[in-house]
Design a protein around this motif. Structure first.
Motif, mmCIF file in Angstrom:
data_model
loop_
_atom_site.group_PDB
_atom_site.id
_atom_site.type_symbol
_atom_site.label_atom_id
_atom_site.label_comp_id
_atom_site.label_asym_id
_atom_site.label_seq_id
_atom_site.Cartn_x
_atom_site.Cartn_y
_atom_site.Cartn_z
ATOM 1 N N GLU A 292 0.848 -1.202 0.000
ATOM 2 C CA GLU A 292 0.000 0.000 0.000
ATOM 3 C C GLU A 292 0.875 1.239 0.000
ATOM 4 O OE1 GLU A 292 -2.913 0.387 3.060
ATOM 5 O OE2 GLU A 292 -4.355 -0.808 1.959
ATOM 6 N N LEU A 293 1.317 1.607 -1.197
ATOM 7 C CA LEU A 293 2.279 2.697 -1.343
ATOM 8 C C LEU A 293 1.854 3.594 -2.496
ATOM 9 C CD1 LEU A 293 5.134 3.844 -0.603
ATOM 10 C CD2 LEU A 293 6.068 2.281 -2.312
ATOM 11 N N TYR A 294 1.843 4.896 -2.223
ATOM 12 C CA TYR A 294 1.449 5.873 -3.243
ATOM 13 C C TYR A 294 2.468 7.009 -3.231
ATOM 14 C CZ TYR A 294 -2.861 3.236 -2.948
ATOM 15 O OH TYR A 294 -3.781 2.213 -2.947
ATOM 16 N N LEU A 295 2.350 7.911 -4.193
ATOM 17 C CA LEU A 295 3.322 9.002 -4.239
ATOM 18 C C LEU A 295 2.666 10.322 -4.606
ATOM 19 C CD1 LEU A 295 3.898 9.755 -7.491
ATOM 20 C CD2 LEU A 295 5.088 7.579 -7.402
ATOM 21 N N THR A 296 3.381 11.377 -4.316
ATOM 22 C CA THR A 296 2.982 12.694 -4.818
ATOM 23 C C THR A 296 4.253 13.435 -5.215
ATOM 24 O OG1 THR A 296 1.707 14.714 -4.428
ATOM 25 C CG2 THR A 296 2.907 13.833 -2.533
ATOM 26 N N ILE A 297 4.125 14.411 -6.107
ATOM 27 C CA ILE A 297 5.281 15.153 -6.615
ATOM 28 C C ILE A 297 4.888 16.616 -6.746
ATOM 29 C CG2 ILE A 297 7.131 15.110 -8.356
ATOM 30 C CD1 ILE A 297 5.788 12.644 -9.554
ATOM 31 N N ASP A 298 5.787 17.500 -6.353
ATOM 32 C CA ASP A 298 5.505 18.927 -6.516
ATOM 33 C C ASP A 298 6.217 19.460 -7.760
ATOM 34 O OD1 ASP A 298 3.652 19.501 -4.358
ATOM 35 O OD2 ASP A 298 5.240 18.606 -3.156
ATOM 36 N N PRO A 301 11.701 17.452 -9.209
ATOM 37 C CA PRO A 301 11.903 16.058 -9.565
ATOM 38 C C PRO A 301 11.758 15.067 -8.399
ATOM 39 C CG PRO A 301 14.014 17.119 -9.250
ATOM 40 C CD PRO A 301 12.975 18.178 -9.017
ATOM 41 N N ASN A 302 11.712 15.593 -7.160
ATOM 42 C CA ASN A 302 11.728 14.675 -6.012
ATOM 43 C C ASN A 302 10.371 14.050 -5.759
ATOM 44 O OD1 ASN A 302 14.532 15.125 -5.276
ATOM 45 N ND2 ASN A 302 13.828 17.215 -4.864
ATOM 46 N N ILE A 303 10.418 12.831 -5.228
ATOM 47 C CA ILE A 303 9.189 12.067 -5.024
ATOM 48 C C ILE A 303 8.899 11.993 -3.532
ATOM 49 C CG2 ILE A 303 8.129 9.772 -5.337
ATOM 50 C CD1 ILE A 303 8.783 10.752 -8.041
ATOM 51 N N LYS A 304 7.645 12.192 -3.170
ATOM 52 C CA LYS A 304 7.219 12.020 -1.788
ATOM 53 C C LYS A 304 6.324 10.795 -1.728
ATOM 54 C CE LYS A 304 8.191 16.651 -1.951
ATOM 55 N NZ LYS A 304 7.925 17.770 -2.853
ATOM 56 N N LEU A 305 6.739 9.808 -0.935
ATOM 57 C CA LEU A 305 5.968 8.573 -0.818
ATOM 58 C C LEU A 305 4.936 8.714 0.288
ATOM 59 C CD1 LEU A 305 8.873 5.947 -1.044
ATOM 60 C CD2 LEU A 305 7.383 6.757 -2.892
#
Ligand code: 2P0
Length: 329
Positions: A292-298, A301-305
């Motif tokens: 159960e893993l999702y992400l968001t990005i602003d 280039p960096n990813i926030k899990l």
């Protein structure tokens, strides 16, 4: 600084009494949007086209101290900032909106956000600045009024006045008085954010120019406001009922849709790097395998899990260098 902004500040402060102190200080957390703010309907009052919803990053943020001085100066992490530097210029320009407090200020700001991790510091920066100013001036304004003042500095700053989940209502009034943020009254202690630092390079186009370019030139942007509003509602509901998959899926799709509008701008805005794409695929693979893993990005280039405490061990085995944030600790 414009007449419209000056009038707006006067309106917000109209009911407040001033009791000046020697110095004011405050801490504000940084925040990450789960449902993004992208696009302004009014640049002077910094009014957004759509509502947005974020989670604050606990003790990661900005501590600011402010006092009146003979001559204005800005210190960042203990060092005097060159007055021509954009950080000092933006800070001091913002303070010109508050002549009722003073004309010259000494501002001392400490960021404990790893700036290299691509976390916005303007959000916690302007939020801490207005809170410290509120302390210095003794206005005793609450978070709703402070969120409207912080918004003039930076849109995302309006979401950094409170801890936990925060909603920024876009509002519809031309005078900006119904565009404010407030805390959502739900604690979710198992909620985790992981910061995947992929690049420390300064972005070529800042958020402000990036969103203006997107609004002006992207055909895909036409579908954004409706989607953003729908996602905002779904995420708010997901928080209420603590439905993590619903939150994660909606946040991830919201972020990728925002990036689609950016990419279809002209000249194109491509904040993602090859490593970002690689991580997006990796998260999809892990999710297909049951995590159960999702992400968001602003706008970078960096990813926030996004995951829950129950997945920490598995997530860490896949991303050993992950910096994990507990927003409700
Ligand atoms: C957000 N971002 O909701 C979105 C997602 C970046 C991508 O708010 O022009 O620095 O100062 O209002 O707040 C970054 O934009 O822009 C931002 P201004 P801001 O977090």
């Amino acid at each position: 600084m414009s007449d419209i902004q000056t009038q707006f500040v006067k309106n917000v402060l109209s009911g407040a009494e001033q009791n000046l102190k020697d110095a004011g200080s405050a801490f504000a957390p940084s925040n990450i949007a789960l449902s993004k703010y992208w696009g302004k309907r009014d640049a002077e009052l910094n009014l957004p086209i759509n509502s947005s919803l974020s989670v604050s990053l606990g003790n990661l943020g900005t501590q600011t101290e402010i006092r009146l001085a003979e001559k204005s100066s800005v210190y960042l992490n203990g060092e005097l900032v060159d007055p021509a530097d954009s950080f000092a210029v933006r800070t001091l320009e913002f303070l010109k909106l508050f002549p009722m407090v003073g004309t010259h200020f000494e501002v001392r700001t400490e960021n404990n956000i790893p700036t290299a991790a691509g976390l916005a510091s303007s959000a916690s920066g302007f939020a801490a600045l207005v809170m410290a100013l509120n302390d210095l001036a003794g206005w005793a304004l609450g978070p709703r009024m402070l969120s409207m003042l912080a918004r003039l500095g930076s849109g995302s700053a309006s979401r950094s006045l409170s801890h936990g989940f925060v909603q920024w209502h876009a509002g519809t009034a031309d005078d900006g008085t119904d565009s404010f943020s407030e805390r959502i009254d739900t604690e979710w202690s198992e909620f985790r954010i992981g910061i995947l630092e992929l690049s420390t390079a300064r972005k070529a186009v800042g958020s402000r120019d990036g969103m203006n370019r997107t609004v002006e030139t992207s055909a895909l942007y036409k579908s954004w406001p409706a989607q953003a509003d729908a996602d905002f509602q779904v995420i708010r509901r997901a928080i209420e009922v603590k439905d993590f998959p619903m939150l994660g899926k909606t946040a991830e799709r919201n972020a990728l849709s925002m990036h689609a509008t950016m990419m279809s701008a002209w000249p194109p805005l491509i904040y993602l790097q090859p490593e970002s794409i690689e991580m997006i695929h990796k998260v999809q693979r892990l999710r297909d395998a049951g995590l159960e893993l999702y992400l968001t990005i602003d706008a970078g280039p960096n990813i926030k899990l996004l995951f829950l405490e129950s997945s920490v061990k598995e997530v860490l085995s896949e991303f050993p260098h992950l910096q994990i944030i507990k927003p409700f600790a």
